[in-house]
Motif scaffolding. Structure first.
Motif, short mmCIF file in Angstrom:
data_model
loop_
_atom_site.label_atom_id
_atom_site.label_comp_id
_atom_site.label_asym_id
_atom_site.label_seq_id
_atom_site.Cartn_x
_atom_site.Cartn_y
_atom_site.Cartn_z
N GLU A 43 -51.46 69.20 50.07
CA GLU A 43 -52.43 69.51 49.03
C GLU A 43 -53.25 70.74 49.43
O GLU A 43 -53.32 71.10 50.60
N ASP A 44 -53.87 71.38 48.42
CA ASP A 44 -54.67 72.58 48.69
C ASP A 44 -55.89 72.25 49.56
O ASP A 44 -56.39 71.12 49.55
N LEU A 45 -56.35 73.25 50.29
CA LEU A 45 -57.55 73.12 51.11
C LEU A 45 -58.73 73.78 50.39
O LEU A 45 -58.55 74.74 49.64
N TYR A 46 -59.91 73.26 50.65
CA TYR A 46 -61.10 73.88 50.09
C TYR A 46 -62.12 74.09 51.21
O TYR A 46 -62.08 73.42 52.23
N LEU A 47 -62.99 75.05 50.99
CA LEU A 47 -63.99 75.39 52.00
C LEU A 47 -65.14 74.39 51.92
O LEU A 47 -65.83 74.28 50.92
N GLU A 48 -65.35 73.66 53.00
CA GLU A 48 -66.44 72.69 53.03
C GLU A 48 -67.72 73.35 53.55
O GLU A 48 -68.81 73.12 53.03
N GLU A 49 -67.60 74.16 54.56
CA GLU A 49 -68.74 74.88 55.11
C GLU A 49 -68.21 76.10 55.84
O GLU A 49 -67.07 76.12 56.29
N GLY A 50 -69.04 77.14 55.94
CA GLY A 50 -68.53 78.30 56.65
C GLY A 50 -69.49 79.48 56.69
O GLY A 50 -70.45 79.56 55.93
N ASN A 51 -69.17 80.39 57.60
CA ASN A 51 -69.87 81.65 57.73
C ASN A 51 -68.99 82.72 57.09
O ASN A 51 -67.90 83.01 57.57
N ILE A 52 -69.46 83.28 56.00
CA ILE A 52 -68.66 84.21 55.22
C ILE A 52 -69.31 85.58 55.23
O ILE A 52 -70.52 85.73 55.04
N LYS A 53 -68.47 86.62 55.47
CA LYS A 53 -68.94 88.00 55.46
C LYS A 53 -67.90 88.85 54.76
O LYS A 53 -66.73 88.86 55.16
N ASN A 54 -68.33 89.56 53.72
CA ASN A 54 -67.43 90.41 52.93
C ASN A 54 -66.19 89.63 52.46
O ASN A 54 -65.06 90.10 52.57
N ASN A 55 -66.46 88.41 51.97
CA ASN A 55 -65.41 87.53 51.45
C ASN A 55 -64.43 87.04 52.52
O ASN A 55 -63.38 86.48 52.20
N GLN A 56 -64.78 87.23 53.81
CA GLN A 56 -63.94 86.76 54.91
C GLN A 56 -64.59 85.54 55.55
O GLN A 56 -65.75 85.59 55.96
N ILE A 57 -63.82 84.45 55.62
CA ILE A 57 -64.31 83.25 56.31
C ILE A 57 -64.15 83.47 57.80
O ILE A 57 -63.03 83.50 58.32
N LEU A 58 -65.26 83.64 58.50
CA LEU A 58 -65.21 83.92 59.93
C LEU A 58 -65.28 82.65 60.77
O LEU A 58 -64.64 82.54 61.82
N ASP A 59 -66.09 81.69 60.32
CA ASP A 59 -66.20 80.39 60.99
C ASP A 59 -66.47 79.35 59.92
O ASP A 59 -67.09 79.64 58.89
N GLY A 60 -66.00 78.15 60.18
CA GLY A 60 -66.28 77.10 59.21
C GLY A 60 -65.27 75.97 59.26
O GLY A 60 -64.61 75.75 60.29
N LYS A 61 -65.14 75.29 58.11
CA LYS A 61 -64.25 74.14 58.07
C LYS A 61 -63.57 74.08 56.70
O LYS A 61 -64.22 74.17 55.65
N LEU A 62 -62.25 73.97 56.73
CA LEU A 62 -61.46 73.76 55.52
C LEU A 62 -61.06 72.30 55.47
O LEU A 62 -60.69 71.71 56.49
N LYS A 63 -61.13 71.72 54.26
CA LYS A 63 -60.86 70.29 54.15
C LYS A 63 -59.87 70.01 53.04
O LYS A 63 -59.77 70.78 52.07
#
Length: 279
Positions: free
Chosen positions: A142-162
């Motif tokens: 199934e698809d993943l979605y961003l639960e939390e994260g550090n985003i810069k210029n539309n780039q997920i640099l740190d976080g969690k996909l669920k």
């Protein structure tokens, strides 16, 4: 003495002694099928090594030996010829020294130029938000979605996909971690990894790698990479990407997969230092 003892005493190989014999530089006495090496042979070898230390080639030494033996020269004649030969060699060595000094000067400048180049990170590379639809859960697909994260210029640099099934995946320094255990096993990659790889790898294998990458580049560069997704499994240090990067379109998406996170970090840092962000 026999050839084995002669080579052992003088700490040179039997093959070297035979080579000197073939050139006529050492002429041992032949007793039946065996060669006998006497004091004359010892003196010839010492002369060879002495002349080699002065920069003379074996062929030049051979000529000197011819002058000394076949010519049966007087001391004056011998010294005159040796004076000319040694003077010529001195001029040759002086020329080489001047050439080496010039090369040293050029190398010093090259090193200075290299050290003056400031290599800095031009952008931060992570998982582009618009490409989340390309990722799915390894368990239920199934698809993943961003639960939390550090985003810069539309780039997920740190976080969690669920995933809706409850499984979550970490994003660390812009890299999606699928196997936390593999991350712990990853060894550190130093900045000299390419140099070490080349030194430790068979020369013929390196040549085949170069030929393979050259062939791949020539074939793939014919393709239109715009809006294409490129998946490389076992990307390692990204040899393929390095050879394709300049030909990629800014709309291309490159997905690198490897079980060594440190290699991913190393490759990502190289891309972040490139002049153009393409992936």
């Amino acid at each position: 003495m026999k050839i084995g003892e002669f080579s052992k005493i003088n700490k040179i190989s039997i093959e070297t002694v035979r080579h000197y014999m073939d050139l006529g530089l050492i002429i041992p006495y032949k007793n039946g099928s065996q060669y006998e090496f006497n004091q004359k042979c010892q003196k010839e070898l010492e002369n060879i090594l002495n002349l080699k230390s002065l920069g003379f080639t074996l062929n030049e030494i051979k000529s000197i030996f011819v002058y000394e033996t076949l010519g049966k020269l007087s001391i004056t004649e011998k010294n005159n010829i040796l004076h000319d030969l040694f003077t010529l060699k001195k001029k040759e060595i002086s020329k080489k020294i001047n050439e080496l000094v010039e090369i040293e000067t050029k190398l010093t400048k090259k090193i200075k130029d290299i050290n003056s180049v400031e290599v800095k990170r031009n952008f931060s590379l992570g998982i582009d938000i618009k490409n989340l639809n390309l990722l799915s859960c390894v368990s239920c697909r199934e698809d993943l979605y961003l639960e939390e994260g550090n985003i810069k210029n539309n780039q997920i640099l740190d976080g969690k996909l669920k995933c809706t099934c409850g499984i979550s995946y970490s994003v660390k320094s812009g890299i999606l971690i699928v196997d936390e255990y593999a991350e712990k096993k990853s060894s550190e990659v130093n900045n000299n990894i390419i140099e070490e790889y080349i030194k430790e790898t068979d020369e013929n294998y390196i040549l085949n790698v170069r030929k393979g990458l050259d062939w791949v580049h020539n074939e793939l560069c014919k393709l239109d990479f715009s809006d294409k997704v490129i998946l490389e499994i076992g990307s390692g240090l990204g040899f393929l990407l390095r050879n394709l990067y300049d030909d990629l379109d800014e709309s291309s998406v490159y997905i690198a997969i490897d079980n060594n996170i440190e290699k991913h970090n190393y490759l990502k840092s190289l891309i972040e230092r490139s002049n153009t962000k393409k992936i």
